[in-house]
Design a protein around this motif. Structure first.
Motif, PDB file in Angstrom:
ATOM      1  N   ASP A  17      -3.219   2.472  -5.253  1.00 52.64           N
ATOM      2  CA  ASP A  17      -2.896   3.783  -4.694  1.00 52.64           C
ATOM      3  C   ASP A  17      -3.157   3.872  -3.197  1.00 52.64           C
ATOM      4  O   ASP A  17      -2.455   4.580  -2.472  1.00 52.64           O
ATOM      5  CB  ASP A  17      -3.697   4.871  -5.408  1.00 52.64           C
ATOM      6  CG  ASP A  17      -3.271   5.051  -6.862  1.00 52.64           C
ATOM      7  OD1 ASP A  17      -2.188   4.556  -7.215  1.00 52.64           O
ATOM      8  OD2 ASP A  17      -4.025   5.673  -7.629  1.00 52.64           O
ATOM      9  N   GLU A  18      -4.174   3.175  -2.720  1.00 54.25           N
ATOM     10  CA  GLU A  18      -4.511   3.185  -1.295  1.00 54.25           C
ATOM     11  C   GLU A  18      -4.056   1.903  -0.604  1.00 54.25           C
ATOM     12  O   GLU A  18      -4.565   1.566   0.466  1.00 54.25           O
ATOM     13  CB  GLU A  18      -6.024   3.366  -1.120  1.00 54.25           C
ATOM     14  CG  GLU A  18      -6.594   4.617  -1.769  1.00 54.25           C
ATOM     15  CD  GLU A  18      -5.997   5.884  -1.181  1.00 54.25           C
ATOM     16  OE1 GLU A  18      -5.704   5.892   0.035  1.00 54.25           O
ATOM     17  OE2 GLU A  18      -5.808   6.860  -1.945  1.00 54.25           O
ATOM     18  N   ARG A  19      -3.125   1.203  -1.232  1.00 51.91           N
ATOM     19  CA  ARG A  19      -2.587  -0.064  -0.701  1.00 51.91           C
ATOM     20  C   ARG A  19      -3.668  -1.140  -0.614  1.00 51.91           C
ATOM     21  O   ARG A  19      -3.560  -2.100   0.148  1.00 51.91           O
ATOM     22  CB  ARG A  19      -1.921   0.141   0.666  1.00 51.91           C
ATOM     23  CG  ARG A  19      -0.942   1.281   0.731  1.00 51.91           C
ATOM     24  CD  ARG A  19       0.180   1.145  -0.284  1.00 51.91           C
ATOM     25  NE  ARG A  19       1.229   0.223   0.157  1.00 51.91           N
ATOM     26  CZ  ARG A  19       2.207  -0.209  -0.635  1.00 51.91           C
ATOM     27  NH1 ARG A  19       2.243   0.156  -1.904  1.00 51.91           N
ATOM     28  NH2 ARG A  19       3.123  -1.033  -0.168  1.00 51.91           N
ATOM     29  N   GLN A  20      -4.725  -0.982  -1.407  1.00 52.52           N
ATOM     30  CA  GLN A  20      -5.854  -1.903  -1.333  1.00 52.52           C
ATOM     31  C   GLN A  20      -5.534  -3.295  -1.879  1.00 52.52           C
ATOM     32  O   GLN A  20      -6.257  -4.255  -1.595  1.00 52.52           O
ATOM     33  CB  GLN A  20      -7.067  -1.325  -2.066  1.00 52.52           C
ATOM     34  CG  GLN A  20      -6.920  -1.141  -3.571  1.00 52.52           C
ATOM     35  CD  GLN A  20      -6.412   0.234  -3.954  1.00 52.52           C
ATOM     36  OE1 GLN A  20      -5.619   0.837  -3.226  1.00 52.52           O
ATOM     37  NE2 GLN A  20      -6.883   0.743  -5.095  1.00 52.52           N
ATOM     38  N   PRO A  41      -3.954   3.219   6.332  1.00 53.37           N
ATOM     39  CA  PRO A  41      -4.711   2.211   5.590  1.00 53.37           C
ATOM     40  C   PRO A  41      -4.929   0.964   6.433  1.00 53.37           C
ATOM     41  O   PRO A  41      -4.089   0.597   7.255  1.00 53.37           O
ATOM     42  CB  PRO A  41      -3.805   1.918   4.391  1.00 53.37           C
ATOM     43  CG  PRO A  41      -2.433   2.281   4.842  1.00 53.37           C
ATOM     44  CD  PRO A  41      -2.601   3.425   5.791  1.00 53.37           C
TER      45      PRO A  41
END
Length: 210
Positions: A180-183, A25
């Motif tokens: 969920d995607e470390r966004q 990520p």
């Protein structure tokens, strides 16, 4: 200069659903520059930095010496208390994070970022620090004591910088929603630290930002 994207390198063991290596990520740097979240003069070691922590983006900080001293956790910047959990007392190392009962405090800062202080000792946030949701705190203000409550191998502070979603920002366990995607994560930048970035196994001394 602010919000410069950083490629967080993830080990090849992190796999996508099709069995291939998942891309690392890209997590931006924090807008804010924060102080180390320990009382002035505390020697702090980095157990995991933003790249080595699993999942990536957070930092695990340890007050030194590790035995025989209570280490005071302080606010990394001025802010407002958004959430507190300090009623748990069990150390549960080895469980999945979703199954652990962690103590935590979230602060919201004027720049729109929030900071998380995890695993603190039972009762020290509401009790010793006398804090409640909605309280205003200053940079360096006492928040509670370092602990090993929940998913913790040792006494430490799990520290994050994030930009939560406006509605329903965290779940009942204190975890960020829609991350969920470390966004939602931001790589923390710290004052009085070379390049403003902490490195695994390095030692620093906590002090106020000037």
């Amino acid at each position: 200069m602010y919000a410069k994207p950083i490629l967080v390198v993830v080990a090849a063991a992190t796999l996508a659903s099709n069995g291939t290596a998942a891309p690392a990520p890209v997590i931006p740097e924090s807008k804010g520059i924060y102080r180390l979240p320990f009382a002035d003069g505390t020697e702090v070691s980095v157990f995991d930095d933003a790249a080595t922590h699993r999942p990536v983006g957070a930092i695990d900080l340890v007050g030194e010496p590790r035995e025989g001293k209570v280490h005071r956790v302080v606010a990394a910047a001025k802010g407002t208390v958004m959430a507190i959990e300090d009623s748990y007392s069990e150390q549960q190392s080895g469980r999945a994070a979703s199954l652990c009962r962690n103590n935590y405090l979230w602060l919201a800062h004027p720049n729109g970022e929030w900071t998380l202080y995890g695993h603190m000792a039972t009762g020290t946030t509401r009790g010793k620090a006398g804090l409640k949701v909605g309280a205003k705190v200053k940079a360096g203000q006492y928040l509670g004591d370092e602990g090993a409550v929940g998913c913790a191998m040792l006494s430490h502070v799990h520290f994050e910088v994030a930009v939560p979603q406006a509605k329903d920002p965290i779940d009942k366990g204190g975890f960020l929603n829609a991350n969920d995607e470390r966004q939602r994560m931001r790589i923390p930048r710290f004052c009085a630290v070379p390049d403003h970035q902490l490195r695994k196994d390095a030692h620093y001394t906590a002090s106020a930002c000037t």
